[in-house]
Design a protein around this motif. Structure first.
Motif, short mmCIF file in Angstrom:
data_model
loop_
_atom_site.label_atom_id
_atom_site.label_comp_id
_atom_site.label_asym_id
_atom_site.label_seq_id
_atom_site.Cartn_x
_atom_site.Cartn_y
_atom_site.Cartn_z
N GLU A 143 118.59 22.74 46.12
CA GLU A 143 117.14 22.19 46.29
C GLU A 143 116.96 23.31 47.71
O GLU A 143 118.70 23.77 48.28
CB GLU A 143 117.42 21.14 47.10
N ASP A 155 114.49 24.37 50.46
CA ASP A 155 113.24 24.71 51.20
C ASP A 155 112.71 25.98 51.45
O ASP A 155 114.09 26.22 53.03
CB ASP A 155 113.17 23.28 51.98
N GLU A 161 110.87 34.54 46.28
CA GLU A 161 110.86 33.01 46.07
C GLU A 161 110.49 32.70 44.00
O GLU A 161 110.80 31.76 44.26
CB GLU A 161 109.20 32.94 46.58
N ASN A 215 113.10 30.79 42.37
CA ASN A 215 113.13 29.47 41.83
C ASN A 215 113.67 29.58 41.50
O ASN A 215 113.86 28.32 40.34
CB ASN A 215 111.59 28.31 42.39
N GLN A 216 113.80 30.35 40.10
CA GLN A 216 114.50 30.33 38.45
C GLN A 216 115.56 29.72 38.93
O GLN A 216 116.64 29.11 37.79
CB GLN A 216 114.03 32.20 37.98
N LEU A 226 117.64 28.32 41.27
CA LEU A 226 117.30 26.67 41.65
C LEU A 226 116.89 25.74 39.76
O LEU A 226 117.63 24.94 39.67
CB LEU A 226 116.22 26.09 42.94
N GLN A 227 115.83 26.44 39.09
CA GLN A 227 115.70 25.61 38.04
C GLN A 227 117.14 25.42 37.00
O GLN A 227 117.63 24.37 36.45
CB GLN A 227 114.27 26.20 37.46
#
Length: 461
Positions: A421, A423, A434, A438-439, A441-442
């Protein structure tokens, strides 16, 4: 010639009607039972056991009979007795959960039993005691009733969530011409000072030996148009009394003191009593007025306790206070969650905290949202992301990290396998950074899910 029967004549004629010969006997033979209720039967008459149970229920307050009954009769009594019986009768006698469920449903429309370890009895005692404390007015309400409930519920109360504490009623100004009583020494006999500013937990502290969670708000909820600043005032007297009570609560694990104007001096008094506390693992002092001196005291507490969760959200902590917390964090091996959202630690404090994470191996959640941070903090955090293997959740929302800061964070997170996570809302890091973050993190989330499945014990067929 033999005698003839008395009821026949000699000539052999028809005998006389029976009612003429013996009227009384004839009437008895002619009586009939005529019922008017065709549904009546002997089964409608209650058995003696049912009549006894009715008497036990109606006289339960004066003569509580329960343990001597057989199970089926005991169940009937518990289903029928009133939920308004005094606690001194039911507290130690009744352990049946169905009865306490009825008591809770009678008083509160919403009852979430999952918050009370599945116990209706615990729910009832905790919420009942909370209501009494929240409605207590110093020098006006009798504290004896609260003490009695605390004593009766000492084995069932594990958590108290006090959403308001009422101050004393302000006395009306004396009438014009009224003269104060003066003693011989010239001092006032009655100073009209309250005995306490708010409810004193020391009155019941010795009863609540099993208290594990305590949540306090020194303020008045729903005051509406009657708002006054003195309704939200955690006084020095309150602070000293609370500190003494905290020392008595040896089993206290979670302590929350929110929205109560707790300043540096008061937090230092509280921390002094919490040092080396044997059980405390969660401290929440959010939405107060704690500044750097108070933060330094909290840092000392981190060094001398086993705190796992620390929440200082929405205070006045600045760079010096953040640096004191960072110093304690670098040597701490128990804290797993730190929340400093809505403070003013700026980059000096942010960099110090990030550098502490290069040495800390226990922290898993860090919230630094809305702290006036920028690219220098992101630069140090990038180094942390490339080395730290325990942090799983970070929030930098509402900070001006910028495009350069976003690129540095992306560079640091590329090889990170534990963060799930991150933020970065309203941080201006740029859409490209960003997307790539996010990739990562996934991928980490999917890997964490697979590891959790592998650790799950096999299901039994």
């Amino acid at each position: 010639m033999p005698d003839l029967p008395s009821d026949s004549n000699v000539s052999g004629s028809t005998p006389l009607p029976i009612f003429q010969r013996n009227p009384a006997a004839d009437l008895r033979k002619m009586r009939r039972v005529i019922t008017e209720d065709f549904s009546w039967s002997l089964a409608m008459v209650p058995p003696l056991s049912e009549l006894c149970l009715q008497q036990i229920v109606s006289n339960f307050e004066k003569n509580p009979i329960l343990d001597k009954l057989v199970p089926k009769h005991k169940t009937k009594v518990l289903d029928r007795i009133s939920t308004l019986l005094p606690l001194k009768v039911t507290a130690n006698l009744i352990s049946d959960e169905s009865y306490w469920k009825r008591c809770c449903a009678q008083r509160w429309a919403v009852c979430d039993i999952s918050q009370y370890r599945g116990s209706w009895k615990r729910l009832y005692f905790e919420r009942h005691l909370q209501n009494l404390i929240e409605c207590f007015i110093p020098d006006l309400t009798d504290a004896q009733s609260i003490l009695e409930v605390a004593e009766l519920g000492k084995d069932y109360v594990a958590k108290l969530e006090i959403q308001q504490l009422l101050p004393p009623v302000k006395l009306e100004d004396k009438k014009e011409g009224e003269v104060d009583e003066i003693s011989d020494s010239g001092s006032e006999v009655d100073l009209d000072l309250p005995s306490m500013d708010h409810f004193d937990l020391n009155l019941i502290a010795n009863c609540l030996h099993g208290l594990e969670e305590l949540h306090l708000v020194y303020g008045v909820k729903d005051c509406g148009v009657n708002f006054q600043w003195n309704l939200f005032n955690f006084t020095e007297q309150d602070c000293v009394s609370l500190a003494k009570a905290l020392q008595i609560f040896k089993n206290l694990k979670v302590f929350r003191l929110n929205k109560s104007k707790v300043d540096d001096e008061k937090v230092r008094v509280l921390v002094r009593r919490l040092l080396n506390h044997p059980s405390l693992v969660h401290l929440d002092l959010s939405h107060n007025k704690i500044s750097d001196r108070g933060a330094r005291a909290v840092g000392k507490l981190m060094s001398q306790s086993q705190l796992r969760i620390l929440n200082l959200c929405n205070n006045n902590v600045r760079s010096n206070g953040a640096q004191a917390i960072a110093h304690a964090l670098s040597k701490n091996n128990s804290l797993t969650s730190l929340n400093l959202r809505l403070n003013h630690i700026v980059d000096e404090g942010g960099q110090a905290l990030c550098q502490a994470l290069l040495h800390n191996t226990s922290l898993m959640t860090l919230h630094l949202g809305s702290n006036e941070l920028s690219e220098p903090t992101a630069s140090v955090l990038s180094q942390v992301l490339s080395q730290n293997t325990t942090i799983k959740s970070i929030s930098l929302s509402c900070n001006r990290i910028g495009l350069d800061g976003g690129k540095q964070l992306l560079e640091g997170i590329t090889d990170n396998k534990t963060l799930v996570e991150f933020d970065l809302r309203l941080t201006e890091i740029g859409q490209e950074s960003e997307i790539f973050i996010n990739q990562v993190l996934q991928n980490n989330q999917e890997q964490a899910r697979l590891e959790a499945l592998e650790k799950r014990p096999p299901s039994r067929v």
